[in-house]
Design a protein around this motif. Structure first.
Motif, PDB file in Angstrom:
ATOM      1  N   GLU A 298      -6.373  63.166  19.101  1.00 44.51           N
ATOM      2  CA  GLU A 298      -7.527  62.989  18.219  1.00 44.51           C
ATOM      3  C   GLU A 298      -8.796  62.732  19.030  1.00 44.51           C
ATOM      4  OE1 GLU A 298      -5.468  61.107  14.195  1.00 44.51           O
ATOM      5  OE2 GLU A 298      -5.866  59.807  15.920  1.00 44.51           O
ATOM      6  N   ILE A 299      -8.655  61.993  20.149  1.00 41.49           N
ATOM      7  CA  ILE A 299      -9.820  61.738  21.007  1.00 41.49           C
ATOM      8  C   ILE A 299     -10.302  63.039  21.642  1.00 41.49           C
ATOM      9  CG2 ILE A 299     -10.619  60.543  23.079  1.00 41.49           C
ATOM     10  CD1 ILE A 299      -8.644  58.310  22.411  1.00 41.49           C
ATOM     11  N   ALA A 300      -9.357  63.860  22.106  1.00 40.32           N
ATOM     12  CA  ALA A 300      -9.727  65.136  22.745  1.00 40.32           C
ATOM     13  C   ALA A 300     -10.440  66.060  21.765  1.00 40.32           C
ATOM     14  CB  ALA A 300      -8.472  65.813  23.305  1.00 40.32           C
ATOM     15  N   MET A 301      -9.917  66.117  20.526  1.00 48.79           N
ATOM     16  CA  MET A 301     -10.549  66.965  19.516  1.00 48.79           C
ATOM     17  C   MET A 301     -11.949  66.461  19.179  1.00 48.79           C
ATOM     18  SD  MET A 301      -7.314  67.661  16.964  1.00 48.79           S
ATOM     19  CE  MET A 301      -8.385  68.501  15.794  1.00 48.79           C
ATOM     20  N   TYR A 302     -12.128  65.136  19.146  1.00 47.32           N
ATOM     21  CA  TYR A 302     -13.437  64.565  18.854  1.00 47.32           C
ATOM     22  C   TYR A 302     -14.420  64.857  19.993  1.00 47.32           C
ATOM     23  CZ  TYR A 302     -16.969  61.134  17.436  1.00 47.32           C
ATOM     24  OH  TYR A 302     -18.151  60.539  17.054  1.00 47.32           O
ATOM     25  N   ALA A 303     -13.911  64.810  21.256  1.00 47.63           N
ATOM     26  CA  ALA A 303     -14.785  65.047  22.410  1.00 47.63           C
ATOM     27  C   ALA A 303     -15.282  66.482  22.458  1.00 47.63           C
ATOM     28  CB  ALA A 303     -14.031  64.704  23.693  1.00 47.63           C
ATOM     29  N   VAL A 304     -14.469  67.410  21.927  1.00 43.66           N
ATOM     30  CA  VAL A 304     -14.920  68.811  21.879  1.00 43.66           C
ATOM     31  C   VAL A 304     -16.145  68.936  20.977  1.00 43.66           C
ATOM     32  CG1 VAL A 304     -14.283  71.152  21.142  1.00 43.66           C
ATOM     33  CG2 VAL A 304     -12.656  69.747  22.404  1.00 43.66           C
TER      34      VAL A 304
ATOM     35  N   PRO B  97     -18.813  61.534  29.487  1.00 41.71           N
ATOM     36  CA  PRO B  97     -19.100  60.682  30.665  1.00 41.71           C
ATOM     37  C   PRO B  97     -18.545  59.255  30.516  1.00 41.71           C
ATOM     38  CG  PRO B  97     -21.023  61.966  30.082  1.00 41.71           C
ATOM     39  CD  PRO B  97     -20.041  62.173  28.975  1.00 41.71           C
ATOM     40  N   GLN B  98     -18.667  58.700  29.326  1.00 37.94           N
ATOM     41  CA  GLN B  98     -18.148  57.342  29.102  1.00 37.94           C
ATOM     42  C   GLN B  98     -16.634  57.298  29.253  1.00 37.94           C
ATOM     43  OE1 GLN B  98     -19.765  56.640  25.156  1.00 37.94           O
ATOM     44  NE2 GLN B  98     -21.224  55.159  25.999  1.00 37.94           N
ATOM     45  N   LEU B  99     -15.954  58.318  28.729  1.00 41.97           N
ATOM     46  CA  LEU B  99     -14.495  58.350  28.825  1.00 41.97           C
ATOM     47  C   LEU B  99     -14.049  58.525  30.265  1.00 41.97           C
ATOM     48  CD1 LEU B  99     -13.632  60.559  25.699  1.00 41.97           C
ATOM     49  CD2 LEU B  99     -13.293  58.093  25.968  1.00 41.97           C
ATOM     50  N   GLN B 100     -14.777  59.383  31.033  1.00 39.10           N
ATOM     51  CA  GLN B 100     -14.425  59.590  32.446  1.00 39.10           C
ATOM     52  C   GLN B 100     -14.634  58.307  33.251  1.00 39.10           C
ATOM     53  OE1 GLN B 100     -16.898  62.924  33.459  1.00 39.10           O
ATOM     54  NE2 GLN B 100     -15.552  64.461  32.478  1.00 39.10           N
TER      55      GLN B 100
ATOM     56  N   TRP C 249     -14.542  55.283  32.072  1.00 35.29           N
ATOM     57  CA  TRP C 249     -13.487  54.318  31.677  1.00 35.29           C
ATOM     58  C   TRP C 249     -12.177  54.656  32.367  1.00 35.29           C
ATOM     59  CZ3 TRP C 249      -8.749  55.074  29.414  1.00 35.29           C
ATOM     60  CH2 TRP C 249      -8.050  53.928  29.021  1.00 35.29           C
ATOM     61  N   ASP C 250     -11.885  55.961  32.493  1.00 45.04           N
ATOM     62  CA  ASP C 250     -10.637  56.366  33.128  1.00 45.04           C
ATOM     63  C   ASP C 250     -10.572  55.880  34.571  1.00 45.04           C
ATOM     64  OD1 ASP C 250      -8.130  57.906  32.891  1.00 45.04           O
ATOM     65  OD2 ASP C 250      -9.035  59.145  34.463  1.00 45.04           O
ATOM     66  N   GLN C 251     -11.691  55.982  35.299  1.00 45.49           N
ATOM     67  CA  GLN C 251     -11.729  55.503  36.689  1.00 45.49           C
ATOM     68  C   GLN C 251     -11.519  53.982  36.754  1.00 45.49           C
ATOM     69  OE1 GLN C 251     -15.482  56.829  38.270  1.00 45.49           O
ATOM     70  NE2 GLN C 251     -14.917  59.018  38.247  1.00 45.49           N
ATOM     71  N   VAL C 252     -12.213  53.250  35.858  1.00 43.26           N
ATOM     72  CA  VAL C 252     -12.077  51.785  35.837  1.00 43.26           C
ATOM     73  C   VAL C 252     -10.654  51.385  35.483  1.00 43.26           C
ATOM     74  CG1 VAL C 252     -12.832  49.666  34.687  1.00 43.26           C
ATOM     75  CG2 VAL C 252     -14.511  51.417  35.292  1.00 43.26           C
ATOM     76  N   ALA C 253     -10.042  52.104  34.549  1.00 43.22           N
ATOM     77  CA  ALA C 253      -8.678  51.788  34.129  1.00 43.22           C
ATOM     78  C   ALA C 253      -7.686  52.010  35.262  1.00 43.22           C
ATOM     79  CB  ALA C 253      -8.298  52.645  32.923  1.00 43.22           C
ATOM     80  N   GLN C 254      -7.878  53.090  36.049  1.00 40.86           N
ATOM     81  CA  GLN C 254      -6.978  53.356  37.179  1.00 40.86           C
ATOM     82  C   GLN C 254      -7.110  52.271  38.248  1.00 40.86           C
ATOM     83  OE1 GLN C 254      -7.587  57.326  38.627  1.00 40.86           O
ATOM     84  NE2 GLN C 254      -6.974  58.309  36.697  1.00 40.86           N
TER      85      GLN C 254
ATOM     86  N   GLN D 281      -4.024  44.716  36.894  1.00 41.85           N
ATOM     87  CA  GLN D 281      -4.823  44.081  35.844  1.00 41.85           C
ATOM     88  C   GLN D 281      -4.803  44.935  34.581  1.00 41.85           C
ATOM     89  OE1 GLN D 281      -8.673  43.728  37.633  1.00 41.85           O
ATOM     90  NE2 GLN D 281      -8.078  42.088  39.048  1.00 41.85           N
ATOM     91  N   GLU D 282      -5.152  44.259  33.470  1.00 43.21           N
ATOM     92  CA  GLU D 282      -5.263  44.977  32.209  1.00 43.21           C
ATOM     93  C   GLU D 282      -6.561  45.769  32.185  1.00 43.21           C
ATOM     94  OE1 GLU D 282      -3.367  45.374  29.485  1.00 43.21           O
ATOM     95  OE2 GLU D 282      -1.702  44.307  30.463  1.00 43.21           O
ATOM     96  N   PRO D 283      -6.510  47.063  31.798  1.00 39.37           N
ATOM     97  CA  PRO D 283      -7.753  47.844  31.721  1.00 39.37           C
ATOM     98  C   PRO D 283      -8.614  47.371  30.567  1.00 39.37           C
ATOM     99  CG  PRO D 283      -5.932  49.113  30.844  1.00 39.37           C
ATOM    100  CD  PRO D 283      -5.339  47.862  31.418  1.00 39.37           C
ATOM    101  N   PRO D 284      -9.931  47.554  30.624  1.00 37.09           N
ATOM    102  CA  PRO D 284     -10.809  47.163  29.512  1.00 37.09           C
ATOM    103  C   PRO D 284     -10.579  48.072  28.314  1.00 37.09           C
ATOM    104  CG  PRO D 284     -12.051  48.409  31.141  1.00 37.09           C
ATOM    105  CD  PRO D 284     -10.686  48.197  31.735  1.00 37.09           C
ATOM    106  N   PRO D 285     -11.014  47.648  27.118  1.00 39.01           N
ATOM    107  CA  PRO D 285     -10.855  48.506  25.929  1.00 39.01           C
ATOM    108  C   PRO D 285     -11.573  49.845  26.111  1.00 39.01           C
ATOM    109  CG  PRO D 285     -11.509  46.287  25.313  1.00 39.01           C
ATOM    110  CD  PRO D 285     -11.646  46.353  26.791  1.00 39.01           C
ATOM    111  N   LYS D 286     -10.957  50.905  25.608  1.00 40.00           N
ATOM    112  CA  LYS D 286     -11.546  52.245  25.708  1.00 40.00           C
ATOM    113  C   LYS D 286     -12.759  52.327  24.785  1.00 40.00           C
ATOM    114  CE  LYS D 286      -8.777  55.663  26.190  1.00 40.00           C
ATOM    115  NZ  LYS D 286      -7.785  56.764  25.975  1.00 40.00           N
ATOM    116  N   PRO D 287     -13.891  52.836  25.280  1.00 31.47           N
ATOM    117  CA  PRO D 287     -15.101  52.945  24.451  1.00 31.47           C
ATOM    118  C   PRO D 287     -14.962  54.091  23.449  1.00 31.47           C
ATOM    119  CG  PRO D 287     -15.512  53.890  26.607  1.00 31.47           C
ATOM    120  CD  PRO D 287     -14.127  53.314  26.662  1.00 31.47           C
ATOM    121  N   LEU D 288     -14.682  53.721  22.201  1.00 31.84           N
ATOM    122  CA  LEU D 288     -14.473  54.727  21.158  1.00 31.84           C
ATOM    123  C   LEU D 288     -15.436  54.499  20.011  1.00 31.84           C
ATOM    124  CD1 LEU D 288     -10.563  54.662  21.031  1.00 31.84           C
ATOM    125  CD2 LEU D 288     -11.987  56.403  22.118  1.00 31.84           C
ATOM    126  N   PRO D 289     -15.942  55.560  19.421  1.00 29.94           N
ATOM    127  CA  PRO D 289     -16.813  55.418  18.242  1.00 29.94           C
ATOM    128  C   PRO D 289     -16.045  54.777  17.082  1.00 29.94           C
ATOM    129  CG  PRO D 289     -16.946  57.637  19.165  1.00 29.94           C
ATOM    130  CD  PRO D 289     -15.801  56.955  19.856  1.00 29.94           C
TER     131      PRO D 289
END
Length: 682
Positions: A616-622, A629-632, A634-639, A646-654
């Motif tokens: 659903e996130i991928a379809m929304y990003a299209v 950019p925000q998702l990318q 977040w992905d780096q910070v999560a890795q 450590q626990e990754p921060p919450p994913k920035p979602l609308p």
């Protein structure tokens, strides 16, 4: 209102706040201090020893009426045993006036039925109370009043409101003075505010001449509990709690009177075995100005108990105490206006009528029993012993010797002593006693309890009579409302005093057959000021039939008035309508939807939203590439966080991607009604 809490804000000045934080509400300031415990004990003994003669009179009145309520009515006061004794028919008894008891002592109880007729009108509906902000122009006061009104649900959950109301109505009738004592208590590590109810037998007010609770020096509530229950409740004093009659200087007849009520016994000696396993618990409230009685310790008492003393004793054993203002815990009300603390009960006026009624009916009974005449017979005529032993049966043979001189037939050998007739006025007197006289004195007219209204049998006439009868109950009904309003306010204030600023009150309420958890922020209650007062618009409770008549008239008016029709169609009102009309089997979709939506709202508030799936996130990003950019990032910070464990921060979602924990059911939801319920909730 005899015990009105001031509508002052709950915030204290800085000094009082510091003192409260340093010393929780329930802390005993003299725990382990035997010397000061003795000082407090001596103060309690002092107040219990005051007004002894007046106290005896009010105990006699209340005990007699508790007897009458139990159907024990031929009783006499015996001064040497300081108690009542029951009458034994025909026996010679030495009471305050020596003499022979009546031959017939049957009880024809009209005291209790008339009491029940007076109790019913003031227990049909809950007492009306109204929570108000101290200053309606202040939002924080408005919010505090609203939250306090919600907390009332928890108070009624922790206390059996219907029981308290019924007991208060009964004590209004038998005792007069009725007291509510509101205290913090703990049940399985859960704090709650408990309301205790007491009558005259269980309470002593000092001075008895006080016009209201503000003028009371002391209040003592006494009750009998099992000795092991007492030891368990007060473990620090367990070794000092012993069985026996000694009880802070209380007179023995007071304890015997209470035990007799609990046991249902009439005799002094029947209470004796209870002394072997029961102990009297005294709850004592003292005003600060009583400290002057002990000049040597007055200053220390004021320092330890600046607002007053609440102390508990079991027998003579000190159990606990705390700093407490009497007005924060005590409410006293009376069913009838009067002077002082020893005001008459509703039933006291019935006692002499009940006594006369019993005597007259017993006289009537005795006359009927003894109207069988005595037969006199010449001894020479027949065998007396044979006649006495003879049974009545067909074909009996009766021996006969000779007629007395001058007699020409057997009938002249027997004579009967005919008893005079029952006085013609006796039936009329008994009817007058149990009818017009008692109805006038109590205000319990036939229309109040569905009795015969005589010639006044029209609907309007019966309604007028009932309104008159209900009007006589206006004073006790107002007293009932004041009792509950004051106790509820005391309970909320005690809860807030005990709680921390960031604490939440959580409790469950029944809604549509399910338990829903409610919560209140203590900060909202502490931020504002509120008061609880009797509902001035709350008239006497109406019967279901009277409500049904008013509702029928309202429904008729709704046909011409759209505004009334709209009000009646509200789900909560529809439920009430069908309940009053006696049609609970009819299901109301709007009401069902309203309950369902409130349950779902409560659940949604407690549960987090459901995040979307990766697809659903991928379809929304299209469709919205600006979030890539925000998702990318977040992905780096999560890795990086994952690499460090450590626990990754919450994913920035609308927000529009987040889904409710309870999805909308297209097939089974009451869509229109639930939407309206949501609007009402907002």
């Amino acid at each position: 209102m005899l015990s009105t809490l001031p509508a002052a804000p709950l915030q204290q000045d800085q000094e009082e706040q510091t003192q409260q934080q340093a010393m929780p509400v329930s802390v005993d300031p003299i725990a382990g201090n035997k010397a000061m415990q003795t000082v407090v004990q001596n103060l309690a003994k002092y107040v219990i020893g005051l007004d002894k003669w007046a106290r005896r009179q009010e105990v006699m009145d209340a005990r007699r009426q508790r007897f009458y309520w139990r159907n024990d009515q031929y009783i006499y006061w015996k001064s040497d045993t300081v108690g009542f004794i029951p009458a034994t028919a025909g026996a010679v008894t030495t009471v305050d006036i020596e003499g022979e008891m009546p031959r017939y002592t049957d009880v024809y109880n009209i005291y209790t039925p008339y009491g029940e007729s007076l109790i019913t009108p003031v227990t049909q509906n809950p007492p009306g109370v109204n929570w108000q902000p101290s200053d309606p122009s202040k939002p924080e006061d408005v919010v505090a009043a609203q939250k306090a009104q919600k907390y009332q649900q928890k108070i009624e959950q922790d206390n059996d409101q219907k029981f308290l109301q019924s007991e208060a109505a009964r004590l209004f009738y038998t005792d007069g003075r009725t007291a509510f004592l509101t205290l913090d208590s703990k049940d399985k590590d859960v704090n709650k505010q408990e309301i205790f109810i007491y009558g005259v037998l269980e309470t002593k007010c000092v001075p008895i001449t006080a016009k209201d609770t503000k003028k009371l020096l002391a209040f003592v509530a006494s009750e009998e509990i099992d000795i092991y229950d007492a030891k368990e409740a007060y473990p620090d004093a367990a070794d000092q709690i012993v069985k026996g009659t000694s009880s802070l200087g209380e007179s023995a007849y007071e304890r015997i009177a209470r035990l007799g009520v609990l046991q249902g016994t009439k005799l002094f000696m029947q209470a004796g075995d209870a002394f072997n396993h029961l102990v009297t618990r005294h709850r004592v409230l003292l005003r600060p100005w009583i400290y002057r009685h002990d000049k040597d310790q007055a200053d220390e008492l004021r320092q330890l108990f600046p607002n007053g003393i609440y102390a508990v004793f079991c027998g003579d054993a000190y159990c606990k105490s705390m700093n407490a203002d009497m007005d924060d815990h005590l409410t006293i009300e009376f069913p009838i206006p009067g002077d002082g603390m020893a005001r008459p009960s509703q039933g006291k006026r019935v006692v002499p009528i009940q006594d006369t009624f019993n005597d007259e009916i017993n006289l009537w009974h005795e006359a009927h029993d003894y109207c069988i005449p005595t037969t006199f017979m010449y001894s020479e005529t027949g065998d007396i012993e044979a006649i006495r032993e003879q049974t009545s049966q067909p074909g009996n043979i009766v021996t006969f010797t000779a007629l007395p001189p001058g007699a020409t037939s057997a009938s002249e050998a027997f004579y009967e002593a005919v008893m005079d007739a029952v006085p013609a006025t006796l039936p009329a007197l008994t009817q007058f006693l149990q009818g017009p006289l008692l109805q006038f004195i109590t205000g319990a007219f036939p229309a109040l309890f569905g009795g015969d209204t005589g010639d006044n049998d029209t609907a309007k006439g019966i309604s007028i009579q009932r309104d008159q009868a209900m009007g006589r109950q206006g004073t006790p009904w107002s007293a009932m409302q004041r009792l509950f309003a004051s106790a509820y306010e005391q309970a909320v204030r005690l809860a807030v005093k005990r709680a921390k600023d960031d604490e939440k009150f959580s409790y469950s309420v029944s809604n549509g057959g399910r338990q829903i958890v409610q919560s209140i922020d203590v900060a909202d209650l502490k931020a504002g000021s509120f008061k609880c007062v009797p509902d001035t618009d709350s008239s006497l409770p109406e019967t279901t039939s009277a409500k049904r008549g008013a509702l029928t008239a309202l429904m008729a008016a709704a046909e011409k008035n759209p505004a009334i029709a709209e009000i009646l169609q509200q789900p909560d009102n529809m439920e009430f309508i069908y309940e009053i009309l006696g049609l609970p089997e009819i299901e109301i979709p709007s009401a069902i939807a309203d309950i369902k939506q409130r349950i779902e709202i409560d659940q949604l508030l407690k549960e987090p939203p459901v995040p979307p799936s990766d697809q659903e996130i991928a379809m929304y990003a299209v469709q919205h590439p600006e979030i890539l950019p925000q998702l990318q990032q977040w992905d780096q910070v999560a890795q990086q966080a994952k690499a460090k464990g450590q626990e990754p921060p919450p994913k920035p979602l609308p927000d529009e991607l987040m889904k409710p924990s309870i999805p909308v059911d297209k097939d089974f939801d009451y869509h229109m009604y639930e939407f309206e319920a949501g609007q009402r909730w907002l």
